[in-house]
Design a protein around this motif. Sequence first.
Motif, PDB file in Angstrom:
ATOM      1  N   ALA A  71      28.486  54.074  19.931  1.00 50.00           N
ATOM      2  CA  ALA A  71      28.371  52.948  20.852  1.00 50.00           C
ATOM      3  C   ALA A  71      27.073  52.186  20.632  1.00 50.00           C
ATOM      4  CB  ALA A  71      28.444  53.452  22.289  1.00 50.00           C
ATOM      5  N   CYS A  72      25.975  52.928  20.445  1.00 46.71           N
ATOM      6  CA  CYS A  72      24.662  52.312  20.226  1.00 46.71           C
ATOM      7  C   CYS A  72      23.867  53.191  19.271  1.00 46.71           C
ATOM      8  CB  CYS A  72      23.893  52.164  21.540  1.00 46.71           C
ATOM      9  SG  CYS A  72      24.297  50.674  22.463  1.00 46.71           S
ATOM     10  N   PRO A  73      23.800  52.831  18.018  1.00 52.01           N
ATOM     11  CA  PRO A  73      23.099  53.674  17.038  1.00 52.01           C
ATOM     12  C   PRO A  73      21.583  53.614  17.130  1.00 52.01           C
ATOM     13  CG  PRO A  73      23.971  51.706  15.983  1.00 52.01           C
ATOM     14  CD  PRO A  73      24.508  51.704  17.388  1.00 52.01           C
ATOM     15  N   ASN A  74      21.055  52.858  18.092  1.00 51.33           N
ATOM     16  CA  ASN A  74      19.600  52.742  18.226  1.00 51.33           C
ATOM     17  C   ASN A  74      19.054  53.505  19.429  1.00 51.33           C
ATOM     18  OD1 ASN A  74      20.886  50.958  19.991  1.00 51.33           O
ATOM     19  ND2 ASN A  74      19.178  49.511  20.002  1.00 51.33           N
ATOM     20  N   ILE A  75      19.813  54.474  19.960  1.00 50.72           N
ATOM     21  CA  ILE A  75      19.333  55.294  21.077  1.00 50.72           C
ATOM     22  C   ILE A  75      18.793  56.610  20.507  1.00 50.72           C
ATOM     23  CG2 ILE A  75      19.968  56.498  23.196  1.00 50.72           C
ATOM     24  CD1 ILE A  75      22.095  54.391  23.678  1.00 50.72           C
ATOM     25  N   ALA A  76      17.491  56.780  20.515  1.00 56.43           N
ATOM     26  CA  ALA A  76      16.849  57.933  19.877  1.00 56.43           C
ATOM     27  C   ALA A  76      17.313  59.256  20.469  1.00 56.43           C
ATOM     28  CB  ALA A  76      15.329  57.809  19.995  1.00 56.43           C
ATOM     29  N   GLN A  77      17.496  59.291  21.769  1.00 52.57           N
ATOM     30  CA  GLN A  77      17.861  60.544  22.430  1.00 52.57           C
ATOM     31  C   GLN A  77      19.198  61.082  21.931  1.00 52.57           C
ATOM     32  OE1 GLN A  77      18.148  60.257  26.695  1.00 52.57           O
ATOM     33  NE2 GLN A  77      18.298  62.479  26.977  1.00 52.57           N
ATOM     34  N   ALA A  78      20.085  60.214  21.517  1.00 57.07           N
ATOM     35  CA  ALA A  78      21.393  60.660  21.028  1.00 57.07           C
ATOM     36  C   ALA A  78      21.238  61.536  19.792  1.00 57.07           C
ATOM     37  CB  ALA A  78      22.268  59.448  20.711  1.00 57.07           C
ATOM     38  N   TYR A  79      20.336  61.157  18.891  1.00 56.48           N
ATOM     39  CA  TYR A  79      20.117  61.929  17.668  1.00 56.48           C
ATOM     40  C   TYR A  79      19.409  63.247  17.975  1.00 56.48           C
ATOM     41  CZ  TYR A  79      21.338  57.508  15.477  1.00 56.48           C
ATOM     42  OH  TYR A  79      21.996  56.361  15.097  1.00 56.48           O
ATOM     43  N   GLN A  80      18.458  63.196  18.897  1.00 55.92           N
ATOM     44  CA  GLN A  80      17.752  64.426  19.280  1.00 55.92           C
ATOM     45  C   GLN A  80      18.706  65.417  19.934  1.00 55.92           C
ATOM     46  OE1 GLN A  80      16.987  65.273  22.774  1.00 55.92           O
ATOM     47  NE2 GLN A  80      16.152  67.253  22.083  1.00 55.92           N
ATOM     48  N   GLN A  81      19.581  64.915  20.785  1.00 55.49           N
ATOM     49  CA  GLN A  81      20.513  65.811  21.465  1.00 55.49           C
ATOM     50  C   GLN A  81      21.560  66.365  20.489  1.00 55.49           C
ATOM     51  OE1 GLN A  81      20.755  66.570  25.349  1.00 55.49           O
ATOM     52  NE2 GLN A  81      18.781  66.628  24.330  1.00 55.49           N
ATOM     53  N   LYS A  82      21.968  65.587  19.511  1.00 58.20           N
ATOM     54  CA  LYS A  82      22.895  66.086  18.500  1.00 58.20           C
ATOM     55  C   LYS A  82      22.213  67.151  17.635  1.00 58.20           C
ATOM     56  CE  LYS A  82      25.919  64.516  14.731  1.00 58.20           C
ATOM     57  NZ  LYS A  82      27.128  65.226  15.191  1.00 58.20           N
ATOM     58  N   ALA A  83      20.920  66.999  17.408  1.00 55.42           N
ATOM     59  CA  ALA A  83      20.178  67.953  16.572  1.00 55.42           C
ATOM     60  C   ALA A  83      19.892  69.263  17.292  1.00 55.42           C
ATOM     61  CB  ALA A  83      18.862  67.334  16.121  1.00 55.42           C
ATOM     62  N   MET A  84      19.741  69.227  18.593  1.00 55.61           N
ATOM     63  CA  MET A  84      19.264  70.395  19.341  1.00 55.61           C
ATOM     64  C   MET A  84      20.110  71.648  19.128  1.00 55.61           C
ATOM     65  SD  MET A  84      19.765  72.239  22.400  1.00 55.61           S
ATOM     66  CE  MET A  84      20.460  71.152  23.642  1.00 55.61           C
ATOM     67  N   PRO A  85      21.448  71.588  19.229  1.00 57.73           N
ATOM     68  CA  PRO A  85      22.224  72.807  18.967  1.00 57.73           C
ATOM     69  C   PRO A  85      22.109  73.281  17.528  1.00 57.73           C
ATOM     70  CG  PRO A  85      23.531  71.190  20.178  1.00 57.73           C
ATOM     71  CD  PRO A  85      22.312  70.487  19.688  1.00 57.73           C
ATOM     72  N   LEU A  86      21.979  72.345  16.589  1.00 56.46           N
ATOM     73  CA  LEU A  86      21.832  72.718  15.189  1.00 56.46           C
ATOM     74  C   LEU A  86      20.523  73.468  14.956  1.00 56.46           C
ATOM     75  CD1 LEU A  86      23.083  69.361  13.650  1.00 56.46           C
ATOM     76  CD2 LEU A  86      24.305  71.536  13.632  1.00 56.46           C
ATOM     77  N   ILE A  87      19.480  73.028  15.623  1.00 56.81           N
ATOM     78  CA  ILE A  87      18.197  73.729  15.544  1.00 56.81           C
ATOM     79  C   ILE A  87      18.358  75.154  16.041  1.00 56.81           C
ATOM     80  CG2 ILE A  87      15.910  73.896  16.613  1.00 56.81           C
ATOM     81  CD1 ILE A  87      15.835  71.861  14.475  1.00 56.81           C
ATOM     82  N   LYS A  88      19.030  75.314  17.160  1.00 62.13           N
ATOM     83  CA  LYS A  88      19.185  76.643  17.747  1.00 62.13           C
ATOM     84  C   LYS A  88      20.161  77.510  16.959  1.00 62.13           C
ATOM     85  CE  LYS A  88      17.651  75.162  22.280  1.00 62.13           C
ATOM     86  NZ  LYS A  88      17.939  74.979  23.720  1.00 62.13           N
TER      87      LYS A  88
END
Length: 286
Positions: A71-88
């Motif tokens: 919907a909006c590829p310029n929302i930084a939090q979306a990328y951080q939240q997608k990364a968080m489970p991968l980090i864990k």
Amino acid sequence: MAKSWPLFLSLLAVGRLGQCQGPATLKVPAGDCSSKAYQDTLVARYLDRGAHRISYLSPQWGQYCDSLIAACPNIAQAYQQKAMPLIKCGDYAQAFPLVDKAVELDANRWLAYRGFLKCIFSKDYTGAILDFQRVAKLKPNGREMDHTYPFFEGACELELGHYKLAETAFAQDIALQRGGDGSGQLHFNSLFYAGVVAARLKQYPQAQAYLLQCLKAYPQHPEANYYLALTYQALGQPAVARQYLEAAQRALIGGYRLNEDNIFYTNYPGQITEYEVTQALKDLRG
């Protein structure tokens, strides 16, 4: 002090496979992504009322994040939240490009977070130091995960074997926590790491002072008991060393840990297990 969760690892294992796979993207409405109000509406829809109402172990978490990005590829939090489970999940290869994108879009918010991930998760200590030095220019005296930036710099320098630099960093960390009037309360893990650094520098009385202050705040701190024991052993006081090693052993058996939020996913610098304590007790017995 909170104890570790006995069922955590089994629950993590059950959900790990599904979350680490790439989910399909949901349909999203069109809108003006330059509008902060519109961005906030999407965050509320896909994160606040979506992903955050389910477990991050669910594949749907990734679907919500993908929908927000679509919907909006310029929302930084979306990328951080997608990364968080991968980090864990330990999938750093897929996670860090997403975190890098979040930093690119909003360094003020996510640069310190990336430094934290590098320090604690991926063990990229040099990269973490650079991130924290950079973010300190953007947000002087800022904090991440309940700690000052010098706290993480000190942990990185400790792991790199740069003990004098680590000593300076933890002195800055402690000074920032104390504040201008010197009345601020210190985090027990700041005292712990300052003690470990002093011990590595063979400044045993100073190390003992820091570690005893740590134990005053958190008596069951396994690592503080363990490293304090090592200082007494180095000073030729095996009986006292044994007392603290046994205290560390009891604490570990009782489920006590460093008491940082992310110890369920990764080891922190200087973190020990019962094995280290058992070996140290054997060494005392000769």
